[in-house]
Motif scaffolding. Sequence first.
Motif, PDB file in Angstrom:
ATOM      1  N   VAL A   1     -12.864  57.775 -21.658  1.00 27.05           N
ATOM      2  CA  VAL A   1     -11.803  57.954 -22.345  1.00 27.05           C
ATOM      3  C   VAL A   1     -12.557  59.179 -23.446  1.00 27.05           C
ATOM      4  CG1 VAL A   1     -10.278  57.310 -24.395  1.00 27.05           C
ATOM      5  CG2 VAL A   1     -10.492  56.126 -22.240  1.00 27.05           C
TER       6      VAL A   1
ATOM      7  N   GLY B   1      -3.895  58.489 -19.730  1.00 32.96           N
ATOM      8  CA  GLY B   1      -3.453  57.270 -19.155  1.00 32.96           C
ATOM      9  C   GLY B   1      -4.192  56.882 -17.819  1.00 32.96           C
TER      10      GLY B   1
ATOM     11  N   LEU C   1      -7.705  55.537 -19.188  1.00 33.92           N
ATOM     12  CA  LEU C   1      -7.455  54.289 -19.695  1.00 33.92           C
ATOM     13  C   LEU C   1      -7.425  53.063 -18.761  1.00 33.92           C
ATOM     14  CD1 LEU C   1      -4.938  55.037 -22.510  1.00 33.92           C
ATOM     15  CD2 LEU C   1      -7.303  54.073 -22.946  1.00 33.92           C
ATOM     16  N   ILE C   2      -6.528  53.592 -17.821  1.00 35.90           N
ATOM     17  CA  ILE C   2      -6.525  52.492 -16.613  1.00 35.90           C
ATOM     18  C   ILE C   2      -7.705  52.459 -15.719  1.00 35.90           C
ATOM     19  CG2 ILE C   2      -5.367  52.276 -14.295  1.00 35.90           C
ATOM     20  CD1 ILE C   2      -2.799  53.953 -15.517  1.00 35.90           C
TER      21      ILE C   2
ATOM     22  N   GLU D   1     -10.648  51.240 -18.911  1.00 39.65           N
ATOM     23  CA  GLU D   1     -10.480  50.263 -19.944  1.00 39.65           C
ATOM     24  C   GLU D   1      -9.887  49.226 -19.361  1.00 39.65           C
ATOM     25  OE1 GLU D   1     -11.570  50.646 -22.958  1.00 39.65           O
ATOM     26  OE2 GLU D   1     -12.539  52.772 -22.596  1.00 39.65           O
TER      27      GLU D   1
ATOM     28  N   LEU E   1      -6.670  48.945 -18.313  1.00 36.17           N
ATOM     29  CA  LEU E   1      -5.134  48.925 -18.652  1.00 36.17           C
ATOM     30  C   LEU E   1      -4.370  48.891 -17.642  1.00 36.17           C
ATOM     31  CD1 LEU E   1      -6.551  49.123 -21.251  1.00 36.17           C
ATOM     32  CD2 LEU E   1      -4.378  50.556 -22.066  1.00 36.17           C
TER      33      LEU E   1
ATOM     34  N   GLU F   1       0.609  48.934 -19.565  1.00 37.84           N
ATOM     35  CA  GLU F   1      -0.335  49.094 -21.071  1.00 37.84           C
ATOM     36  C   GLU F   1      -0.792  50.608 -21.302  1.00 37.84           C
ATOM     37  OE1 GLU F   1      -1.891  44.666 -20.629  1.00 37.84           O
ATOM     38  OE2 GLU F   1      -3.123  46.341 -19.922  1.00 37.84           O
ATOM     39  N   ALA F   2      -1.089  51.340 -20.344  1.00 41.35           N
ATOM     40  CA  ALA F   2      -1.647  52.473 -20.642  1.00 41.35           C
ATOM     41  C   ALA F   2      -0.555  53.748 -21.132  1.00 41.35           C
ATOM     42  CB  ALA F   2      -2.060  53.344 -19.163  1.00 41.35           C
TER      43      ALA F   2
ATOM     44  N   GLU G   1       0.021  52.493 -24.747  1.00 44.52           N
ATOM     45  CA  GLU G   1      -1.277  53.093 -25.590  1.00 44.52           C
ATOM     46  C   GLU G   1      -1.222  54.638 -25.728  1.00 44.52           C
ATOM     47  OE1 GLU G   1      -4.762  53.810 -27.589  1.00 44.52           O
ATOM     48  OE2 GLU G   1      -3.501  51.901 -27.353  1.00 44.52           O
ATOM     49  N   VAL G   2      -0.856  55.411 -24.770  1.00 47.75           N
ATOM     50  CA  VAL G   2      -0.632  56.967 -25.095  1.00 47.75           C
ATOM     51  C   VAL G   2       0.470  57.130 -25.729  1.00 47.75           C
ATOM     52  CG1 VAL G   2      -0.253  59.236 -23.954  1.00 47.75           C
ATOM     53  CG2 VAL G   2      -1.726  57.403 -22.661  1.00 47.75           C
TER      54      VAL G   2
END
Length: 361
Positions: free
Chosen positions: A187, A258, A261-262, A265, A267, A271-272, A275-276
């Motif tokens: 990230v 995204g 993050l997936i 992290e 996600l 969820e991604a 978050e974005v």
Amino acid sequence: MQAFPRGTTATPTAVVVPPSLALPVVESAFPRRLHPYWPRLQEKTRQWLLEKRLMPADKVREYADGLCYTDLMAGYYLGAPDEVLQAIADYSAWFFVWDDRHDRYVVHGRTGDWRRLRYRLHAALDAPRHHLRHPDPLVGAFADSVLRLYGFLSRTWNQRFARHFHAVIEAYDREFRNRNEGRVPRVEEYLTLRRHTFAHWIWTDLLEPSAGYEFPDAVRKKPAYRRAALLSQEFAAWYNDLCSLPKEIAGDEVHNLGISLITHEGLTLEEAVDEVRRRVERCVSEFTEAERDVLRLADDLADGTVHGKELSSAVRTCVGNMRNWFSTVYWFHHESGRYRVDSWDDRSTPPYVTNEAAGEK
């Protein structure tokens, strides 16, 4: 919410934003405007694309207006002299064509061609006058647009612009290597890379010739000014990621907030997306705070002298245009044919790109 119900392009259609991508605060609190030169801008950039052989004539006729590249710039640099806005719009159109060439080189594994183009762009940036007649239309058009941009302010501004764009070229090279290797950056690494591939500081630099004023470091490097500029650009980059996430996952892309993050992290897709979107919305709310700080800075600069008055006015113009970036980017993503991937015959190949335009045989 609809933007310009009669449309800004030749096709008079209303634009409806999907609920998942709608940002009511941008639609209500960031009014959209267009530079009055826009109709002429659109026409002249279309001509420039043809003259520089960046797109074939049939593609220009069918797609150039609908891609809305000039709409994006005409909604950002309000108050710019016509010739400045024209140079910026042509440069912006070139940037999109370059991005398409880069993508085609990745897709077809043309590492040697990319390496040569990378070196040629570095050279043209440092000596544009010597590259105006380069046999590669992408290099010649780049030299033309850069030479025009270099004519508005001082050598110091030109050197800063060149420094920032050299970094953009190198970031595109890192992206090329990541995509070839299927490597998804973490990230924080991605966020740093994205600031270059989205050319955050280039679009910020161009606020100055639009305002007709080159800022001293004492203003340009003020935390308030830099924060407002960065937030406006981060919004644009991350909103682009939000809009592009489904198609980029489908296309095995590796550069998207995204996707990072997936991958790193843990996600889920949902969820991604959340978050974005949260980061995008935070850019909007934090910008309004940063904007107030910049306006206070402008007040402080108005010290009773002519110089202070001019500098204060230029700062106000630039932060006003940072605000314009939110609305123009937002609506661009819902009007431009560049993002209507579901309507393409081949989802992997944009219809406005041809083998010839992409440097292929």
